[in-house]
Each structure stands twice: as structure tokens, then as C-alpha cells.
Scaffold this motif. Structure first.
Motif, PDB file in Angstrom:
ATOM      1  N   ARG A 288     -13.390  57.867  65.388  1.00 19.60           N
ATOM      2  CA  ARG A 288     -12.397  57.163  66.182  1.00 19.60           C
ATOM      3  C   ARG A 288     -11.377  56.473  65.288  1.00 19.60           C
ATOM      4  O   ARG A 288     -11.731  55.962  64.228  1.00 19.60           O
ATOM      5  CB  ARG A 288     -13.069  56.109  67.049  1.00 19.60           C
ATOM      6  CG  ARG A 288     -13.790  56.685  68.211  1.00 19.60           C
ATOM      7  CD  ARG A 288     -13.996  55.588  69.228  1.00 19.60           C
ATOM      8  NE  ARG A 288     -15.388  55.579  69.640  1.00 19.60           N
ATOM      9  CZ  ARG A 288     -16.053  54.517  70.015  1.00 19.60           C
ATOM     10  NH1 ARG A 288     -15.482  53.344  69.995  1.00 19.60           N
ATOM     11  NH2 ARG A 288     -17.305  54.609  70.389  1.00 19.60           N
TER      12      ARG A 288
ATOM     13  N   THR B 180      -8.590  50.117  65.454  1.00 19.62           N
ATOM     14  CA  THR B 180      -7.766  49.374  66.403  1.00 19.62           C
ATOM     15  C   THR B 180      -6.399  49.080  65.805  1.00 19.62           C
ATOM     16  O   THR B 180      -5.379  49.184  66.488  1.00 19.62           O
ATOM     17  CB  THR B 180      -8.465  48.067  66.805  1.00 19.62           C
ATOM     18  OG1 THR B 180      -9.750  48.387  67.345  1.00 19.62           O
ATOM     19  CG2 THR B 180      -7.668  47.314  67.832  1.00 19.62           C
TER      20      THR B 180
ATOM     21  N   GLN C 130      -4.769  50.841  63.593  1.00 23.47           N
ATOM     22  CA  GLN C 130      -4.019  52.096  63.596  1.00 23.47           C
ATOM     23  C   GLN C 130      -3.490  52.392  64.999  1.00 23.47           C
ATOM     24  O   GLN C 130      -2.349  52.813  65.166  1.00 23.47           O
ATOM     25  CB  GLN C 130      -4.936  53.213  63.107  1.00 23.47           C
ATOM     26  CG  GLN C 130      -4.249  54.500  62.775  1.00 23.47           C
ATOM     27  CD  GLN C 130      -5.243  55.531  62.266  1.00 23.47           C
ATOM     28  OE1 GLN C 130      -6.405  55.533  62.646  1.00 23.47           O
ATOM     29  NE2 GLN C 130      -4.770  56.410  61.402  1.00 23.47           N
ATOM     30  N   GLN C 131      -4.301  52.153  66.011  1.00 26.35           N
ATOM     31  CA  GLN C 131      -3.869  52.380  67.390  1.00 26.35           C
ATOM     32  C   GLN C 131      -2.727  51.445  67.770  1.00 26.35           C
ATOM     33  O   GLN C 131      -1.777  51.852  68.443  1.00 26.35           O
ATOM     34  CB  GLN C 131      -5.031  52.168  68.353  1.00 26.35           C
ATOM     35  CG  GLN C 131      -6.053  53.276  68.334  1.00 26.35           C
ATOM     36  CD  GLN C 131      -7.024  53.130  69.483  1.00 26.35           C
ATOM     37  OE1 GLN C 131      -6.605  52.988  70.620  1.00 26.35           O
ATOM     38  NE2 GLN C 131      -8.306  53.170  69.173  1.00 26.35           N
TER      39      GLN C 131
ATOM     40  N   LEU D 279      -2.685  61.284  74.383  1.00 24.70           N
ATOM     41  CA  LEU D 279      -3.249  60.251  73.516  1.00 24.70           C
ATOM     42  C   LEU D 279      -4.615  59.785  74.013  1.00 24.70           C
ATOM     43  O   LEU D 279      -5.517  59.526  73.207  1.00 24.70           O
ATOM     44  CB  LEU D 279      -2.291  59.068  73.408  1.00 24.70           C
ATOM     45  CG  LEU D 279      -1.046  59.319  72.561  1.00 24.70           C
ATOM     46  CD1 LEU D 279      -0.018  58.227  72.767  1.00 24.70           C
ATOM     47  CD2 LEU D 279      -1.416  59.444  71.091  1.00 24.70           C
TER      48      LEU D 279
ATOM     49  N   ARG E 211      -7.190  57.769  71.646  1.00 23.97           N
ATOM     50  CA  ARG E 211      -6.329  56.625  71.332  1.00 23.97           C
ATOM     51  C   ARG E 211      -6.036  55.878  72.625  1.00 23.97           C
ATOM     52  O   ARG E 211      -4.997  56.064  73.247  1.00 23.97           O
ATOM     53  CB  ARG E 211      -5.055  57.085  70.644  1.00 23.97           C
ATOM     54  CG  ARG E 211      -5.326  57.736  69.315  1.00 23.97           C
ATOM     55  CD  ARG E 211      -4.042  57.999  68.582  1.00 23.97           C
ATOM     56  NE  ARG E 211      -4.279  58.581  67.284  1.00 23.97           N
ATOM     57  CZ  ARG E 211      -4.326  57.894  66.154  1.00 23.97           C
ATOM     58  NH1 ARG E 211      -4.148  56.602  66.166  1.00 23.97           N
ATOM     59  NH2 ARG E 211      -4.541  58.500  65.009  1.00 23.97           N
TER      60      ARG E 211
ATOM     61  N   SER F 189      -2.791  53.234  72.676  1.00 25.71           N
ATOM     62  CA  SER F 189      -1.509  53.933  72.682  1.00 25.71           C
ATOM     63  C   SER F 189      -1.313  54.718  73.974  1.00 25.71           C
ATOM     64  O   SER F 189      -0.220  54.724  74.547  1.00 25.71           O
ATOM     65  CB  SER F 189      -1.422  54.890  71.494  1.00 25.71           C
ATOM     66  OG  SER F 189      -1.619  54.208  70.290  1.00 25.71           O
TER      67      SER F 189
END
Length: 104
Positions: free
Chosen positions: A8, A11, A13-14, A75, A80, A83
Motif C-alpha cells: 500500500r 499516507t 504519498q497519498q 485511484l 489510493r 486521492s
């Protein structure tokens, strides 16, 4: 064996992807709203013909609804969640607003 957590995105990065897409979405919404406003303004000088602004609003609504489904759904399918949710809410809300403009 890899853990489920390693697959996964983080957070942070999201949130970064979500903010970048938010900026792009806001620019697209502003561009579509500007086009709608200019068409409505031009309609005031072309009174004998039917107004073109509702058609522009319908086109913008379809564009934003398709964008919400494709980008938000894609997404979400990729995992994600942040996003994808931002895309669905922002583009879906914009599509709803243009649907109201088209109904006038």
C-alpha cells in the motif's frame, strides 16, 4: 513473504498525490466555469437565437462526471483511498454544479 502493508502507498504519498490532483482539478473547474460564463455573456448579445450556455454546462457536466468516475474510481481501485475520494468528491461536485447550471 511480504506483508500487506508494504504493497500500500503511504499516507503522506497519498496526500501529496491528492494535493497535486486537487490543483489540477481546480484549474479545470475554473477553465470550465470561465467558458460557461463567457458563453452566458455572449448569449446576451444574441437574443433572437436560443442560449448556448445550457449546452456548455451539459458538456462540462459530462466531462467532469466522466473524469470523476475514471480518475476517482481508478485511484480507488489502485488502493489510493484519499486521492480517489478527493477526485470523486471534487469532480462529482463540479458535475453536480454544472447540472444545476444546465437546468436553468
Amino acid at each position: 513473504m511480504k506483508s500487506k502493508r508494504a504493497n500500500r502507498p503511504s499516507t503522506g504519498q497519498q496526500i501529496g498525490v491528492g494535493l497535486a490532483l486537487l490543483l489540477i482539478d481546480l484549474l479545470v473547474l475554473a477553465w470550465l466555469l470561465y467558458g460557461y460564463g463567457m458563453t452566458g455573456w455572449a448569449d446576451t448579445y444574441d437574443e433572437p437565437n436560443p442560449p448556448d450556455a445550457p449546452q456548455v454546462a451539459r458538456q462540462a457536466m459530462c466531462f467532469l462526471a466522466a473524469g470523476a468516475v475514471v480518475t476517482g474510481g481508478g485511484l480507488l481501485a489502485l488502493g489510493r483511498r484519499i486521492s480517489g475520494t478527493v477526485q470523486l468528491l471534487l469532480l462529482g461536485g463540479g458535475a453536480g454544479a454544472f447540472a444545476l447550471f444546465a437546468a436553468r
